[in-house]
Design a protein around this motif. Structure first.
Motif, short mmCIF file in Angstrom:
data_model
loop_
_atom_site.label_atom_id
_atom_site.label_comp_id
_atom_site.label_asym_id
_atom_site.label_seq_id
_atom_site.Cartn_x
_atom_site.Cartn_y
_atom_site.Cartn_z
N ARG A 199 11.78 -0.36 -4.45
CA ARG A 199 11.15 -1.67 -4.60
C ARG A 199 10.09 -1.81 -3.51
N ILE A 200 8.88 -2.15 -3.90
CA ILE A 200 7.77 -2.25 -2.95
C ILE A 200 7.26 -3.68 -2.89
N TRP A 201 6.88 -4.08 -1.67
CA TRP A 201 6.36 -5.43 -1.44
C TRP A 201 5.20 -5.26 -0.48
N HIS A 202 3.99 -5.45 -0.99
CA HIS A 202 2.79 -5.26 -0.18
C HIS A 202 2.08 -6.60 -0.02
N ALA A 203 1.80 -6.96 1.24
CA ALA A 203 1.15 -8.23 1.53
C ALA A 203 -0.14 -7.98 2.31
N CYS A 204 -1.18 -8.67 1.90
CA CYS A 204 -2.49 -8.55 2.53
C CYS A 204 -3.01 -9.95 2.82
N GLU A 205 -3.35 -10.21 4.07
CA GLU A 205 -3.75 -11.54 4.48
C GLU A 205 -4.85 -11.43 5.53
N GLY A 206 -6.07 -11.77 5.15
CA GLY A 206 -7.18 -11.63 6.08
C GLY A 206 -7.37 -10.18 6.48
N ALA A 207 -7.37 -9.94 7.80
CA ALA A 207 -7.58 -8.58 8.30
C ALA A 207 -6.27 -7.84 8.50
N ARG A 208 -5.16 -8.41 8.05
CA ARG A 208 -3.85 -7.82 8.31
C ARG A 208 -3.16 -7.45 6.99
N GLN A 209 -2.33 -6.42 7.06
CA GLN A 209 -1.51 -6.06 5.92
C GLN A 209 -0.22 -5.43 6.39
N ILE A 210 0.78 -5.56 5.53
CA ILE A 210 2.09 -5.03 5.84
C ILE A 210 2.77 -4.67 4.53
N GLU A 211 3.71 -3.74 4.59
CA GLU A 211 4.37 -3.25 3.38
C GLU A 211 5.83 -2.98 3.65
N ARG A 212 6.66 -3.28 2.67
CA ARG A 212 8.09 -3.00 2.73
C ARG A 212 8.48 -2.21 1.49
N VAL A 213 9.11 -1.05 1.69
CA VAL A 213 9.55 -0.21 0.58
C VAL A 213 11.05 0.04 0.73
N GLU A 214 11.82 -0.42 -0.21
CA GLU A 214 13.28 -0.28 -0.17
C GLU A 214 13.75 0.73 -1.20
N ALA A 215 14.46 1.75 -0.75
CA ALA A 215 15.01 2.75 -1.67
C ALA A 215 16.16 2.14 -2.45
N LEU A 216 16.12 2.28 -3.78
CA LEU A 216 17.18 1.76 -4.64
C LEU A 216 18.13 2.85 -5.10
N SER A 217 17.81 4.10 -4.75
CA SER A 217 18.68 5.23 -5.09
C SER A 217 18.69 6.19 -3.92
N GLY A 218 19.67 7.08 -3.91
CA GLY A 218 19.77 8.01 -2.79
C GLY A 218 20.26 7.33 -1.52
N THR A 219 19.93 7.91 -0.39
CA THR A 219 20.34 7.36 0.90
C THR A 219 19.70 6.01 1.13
N PRO A 220 20.48 4.96 1.43
CA PRO A 220 19.90 3.63 1.68
C PRO A 220 18.91 3.68 2.85
N ARG A 221 17.75 3.12 2.65
CA ARG A 221 16.75 3.04 3.71
C ARG A 221 15.69 2.03 3.30
N VAL A 222 15.06 1.45 4.31
CA VAL A 222 13.94 0.53 4.09
C VAL A 222 12.83 0.95 5.04
N VAL A 223 11.65 1.15 4.49
CA VAL A 223 10.50 1.58 5.29
C VAL A 223 9.48 0.46 5.35
N PHE A 224 9.08 0.09 6.58
CA PHE A 224 8.04 -0.90 6.79
C PHE A 224 6.79 -0.19 7.31
N ARG A 225 5.63 -0.61 6.83
CA ARG A 225 4.37 -0.09 7.35
C ARG A 225 3.48 -1.27 7.74
N ARG A 226 3.06 -1.28 8.99
CA ARG A 226 2.16 -2.33 9.47
C ARG A 226 1.04 -1.64 10.24
#
Length: 340
Positions: A75-102
């Motif tokens: 599941r991906i959630w990408h937000a863009c606001e002005g000059a900033r952006q951030i992203e959250r990617v949550e694995a729904l299968s395999g080893t549980p993990r959540v990756v954030f990119r800023r």
């Protein structure tokens, strides 16, 4: 192949086909100045797809299916606001993990280990991003065919076929949202046109409220976790004592990185190459007789190919990428010690 699996995991997070140098200004630059559905050449399509993956705020679920039957979803959630952006990617299968990119920071939350890995990278990337490689000319290496329109995840999309002009790269069939330019589905095809891997949104919401601050709060919430900072330093192959000869026409260096790994006596070196669509990584690590064999090793995981072999009495080189194995072998053959 434990070492190859470890390197492939790092490569998938660092780069892969969706290699992307995130520039904050992209959030402010507005939609690509072209009419949806208008014919474009390969380079223009690549630029539009890359732009859309950064400029738009979106949420969705995507599924990756390999030809061997392996399937993963996120599941991906990408937000863009002005000059900033951030992203959250949550694995729904395999080893549980959540990756954030800023911007250039990547944080990976591993709930089972209660660990958060923090790294600074110039080249974060994940579906649905498309390469933002420098100095490449994809039109010279791929031919474009428009195959009409289809609906994917409830969106009208242009269906495009990028056919390789030689046997050094795979082909791609890509569905591009007609309004936004976002990639909504992608297939990787071998030289015979057989499907190797498919990634697609199963559901997608575009132009959702950015809510950047909410994702940032989640990224900063380290309660109950141990923060581990992974040193990653930009460098060159020459600075680390290696030369990388010109291996395959069209693949241009996108940078090298040095990573200090506790289990290794010397740092791990990663050099990234792209032709504008395909991306591969060449890893150089100390040779360890307990882990490495004195012969070539290879593996195929969907579209991702892995080839490794000893190239010097003290080093083992592994090449990983969504390209034919012969391309990876040619890159390994180009690696030499500077003093040889």
């Amino acid at each position: 192949m434990q070492c190859c699996r470890r390197l492939r995991s790092w490569w998938l997070v660092c780069g892969g086909l969706m290699l992307c140098g995130v520039a904050a200004a992209n959030c402010m630059s507005g939609p690509a100045p072209t009419t949806p559905g208008e014919p474009r050449d390969v380079a223009e399509w690549v630029a539009r797809m890359h732009h859309a993956s950064l400029f738009r705020s979106y949420r969705g679920t995507f599924v990756v299916l390999s030809s061997n039957g392996a399937m993963v979803s996120s599941r991906i959630w990408h937000a863009c606001e002005g000059a900033r952006q951030i992203e959250r990617v949550e694995a729904l299968s395999g080893t549980p993990r959540v990756v954030f990119r800023r911007e250039e920071e990547v944080r990976t939350f591993l709930p089972h280990a209660r660990v958060v890995r923090s790294e600074l990278r110039d080249v974060p990337g994940s579906f649905p991003r498309v390469a933002d490689a420098k100095g490449v000319h994809p039109s010279q290496h791929y031919a474009l065919r428009a195959l009409g329109q289809e609906r994917v995840a409830g969106r009208d999309a242009d269906r495009l076929l990028f056919q390789p002009r030689d046997a050094w790269r795979f082909g791609y069939q890509i569905w591009v949202d007609r309004v936004s330019g976002l990639v909504v589905k992608m297939q990787t095809l071998d030289g015979e046109g057989r499907l190797l891997e498919q990634a697609a949104f199963s559901e997608l919401n575009l132009d959702v409220p950015a809510d950047l601050s909410r994702i940032e709060q989640m990224m900063e919430d380290l309660q109950g976790y141990r923060l581990v900072k992974v040193p990653l330093q930009r460098t060159t192959a020459e600075a680390q004592g290696w030369t990388m000869g010109k291996a395959v026409t069209g693949f241009v260096s996108q940078g090298c990185y040095r990573k200090d790994v506790m289990a290794m006596a010397s740092p791990l070196l990663q050099c990234i190459y792209s032709d504008g669509l395909a991306t591969l990584s060449v890893f150089v690590e100390p040779f360890d007789a307990a882990r490495h064999a004195a012969s070539v090793r290879s593996a195929s995981m969907g579209a991702t190919q892995v080839v490794g072999r000893q190239v010097h009495k003290t080093a083992w080189v592994t090449a990983v990428g969504e390209v034919p194995a012969r391309t990876l072998q040619r890159f390994i053959e180009s690696v030499q010690r500077k003093d040889e």
